[in-house]
Design an enzyme around this catalytic site. Structure first.
Site, PDB file in Angstrom:
ATOM      1  CG  HIS A  31      -1.759   1.103   1.509  1.00 52.13           C
ATOM      2  ND1 HIS A  31      -3.070   1.161   1.074  1.00 52.13           N
ATOM      3  CD2 HIS A  31      -1.556   2.247   2.210  1.00 52.13           C
ATOM      4  CE1 HIS A  31      -3.627   2.295   1.492  1.00 52.13           C
ATOM      5  NE2 HIS A  31      -2.728   2.966   2.177  1.00 52.13           N
ATOM      6  CD  GLU A  32       1.713   3.523   3.715  1.00 51.67           C
ATOM      7  OE1 GLU A  32       1.925   4.587   3.096  1.00 51.67           O
ATOM      8  OE2 GLU A  32       0.720   3.353   4.453  1.00 51.67           O
TER       9      GLU A  32
END
Length: 255
Positions: free
Chosen positions: A145-146
Site C-alpha cells: 500500500h505504501e
C-alpha cells in the site's frame, strides 16, 4: 532486480517529507493527507506529471538503521517489493549513489509514505513502517500500500467518479481528516472502479465513532468488500503497468 543482501541496506535518518500519506486512524494517525501539490500533477489515482515518477521504473532504496534488528520485518518489506516486481516492470534496487531514493524506517506508530518520486534530502525520501502496526500477522499488504504511494498513486476512493460507487459519511470524519476524502482530478488509466484495491480505504477508517462507517459501497454494490491489505489487486497491477509503460510502447522519459 531486488537483492536480499540485507546487512548492506543501512541508511541514515531524515526529516519526514512534506507530502505524505498516513495509513489510517486505526494505527494512531491524525495526519492530514498531503494533497498540496498542484492538482494538474495529481492523477485520479495516478500522477500525470512524469517528473514525479521513478526514471525507467527503477526505485533505489535503503533500510534505516532502525531496521537493523528487525530481520523478519525486513524480509517482509523485501517480499512486498518482490510481489510488485513479479507483476510489473518496476524494479527496487539497493541504492548506491542515486540522489533520489527511498529510505525505509521503523516509525514508532504509523505507516506512511510520500506520493511519487520526491526530490530527496541527503538522507532520502522516507517510508515509515511501524514494526508493531504495519505487519499484522506477517502481512505484506500495508507495505505494498505504501510502496504504491511512493510509485505515484493515491487512494482509489479519491477518483472523480467515486460518488457513483461509494458513499462518504462526512459527519463521522474529523474535520482535520476530511481532506483525506476529497476527490482529485486526473486519470484512472481506463481501469474500472476497484473496490478490491489495496489503495481503498476500509469502511471505518478515520471514524470519530469507530462503530459507525465512514465510507461504504452504494447499496447496489453492497456485497463488495473494501479496505483489503493482503496484496495488490489485478487492477492495481494493471495501473502500475500502465503508469510505467511496462508494455514497452512508450518508455518513461523523466529527469
Amino acid at each position: 532486480m531486488l537483492c536480499i543482501a540485507l546487512l548492506a541496506l543501512v541508511g541514515l535518518t531524515a526529516a519526514v517529507p512534506a507530502f505524505k500519506h498516513s495509513h489510517g486512524t486505526r494505527l494512531g494517525s491524525s495526519a492530514v493527507d498531503a494533497f498540496k501539490t498542484n492538482d494538474t500533477q495529481i492523477g485520479k489515482q495516478g500522477f500525470l506529471d512524469q517528473n514525479l515518477l521513478w526514471t525507467g521504473g527503477i526505485v533505489p532504496y535503503v533500510f534505516s538503521k532502525t531496521f537493523l534488528n528487525e530481520d523478519i520485518e525486513r524480509m517482509l518489506v523485501l517480499k512486498a517489493m518482490q510481489g510488485i516486481e513479479n507483476a510489473t516492470c518496476v524494479r527496487f534496487v539497493q541504492r548506491t549513489n542515486e540522489q533520489n531514493y527511498l529510505q525505509i524506517f521503523a516509525d514508532p506508530f504509523r505507516c506512511y509514505s510520500s506520493y511519487g518520486r520526491q526530490v530527496s534530502s541527503p538522507n532520502g525520501q522516507r517510508i515509515g513502517l511501524s514494526i508493531s502496526n504495519c505487519f499484522p500477522n506477517g502481512s505484506i499488504g500495508i507495505t505494498q500500500h505504501e510502496l504504491m504511494f511512493a510509485l505515484g498513486f493515491h487512494n482509489e476512493e479519491l477518483r472523480l467518479d467515486r460518488d457513483e460507487y461509494v458513499d462518504i459519511n462526512w459527519t463521522n470524519i474529523k474535520a482535520a481528516n476530511r481532506d483525506l476524502f476529497q476527490k482529485r482530478p486526473s486519470t484512472a488509466f481506463g481501469e474500472p472502479y476497484d473496490f478490491g484495491s489495496i489503495l481503498h480505504y476500509g469502511m471505518f477508517d478515520f471514524a470519530i465513532d469507530p462503530t459507525v462507517w465512514t465510507i461504504k459501497p452504494k447499496e447496489k454494490y453492497g456485497d463488495r468488500k473494501i479496505g483489503q491489505r493482503e496484496q495488490l489487486s489485478a487492477i492495481d497491477i494493471n495501473k502500475i503497468n500502465k503508469m510505467y509503460n511496462c508494455d514497452g510502447s512508450a518508455p518513461i522519459k523523466v529527469a
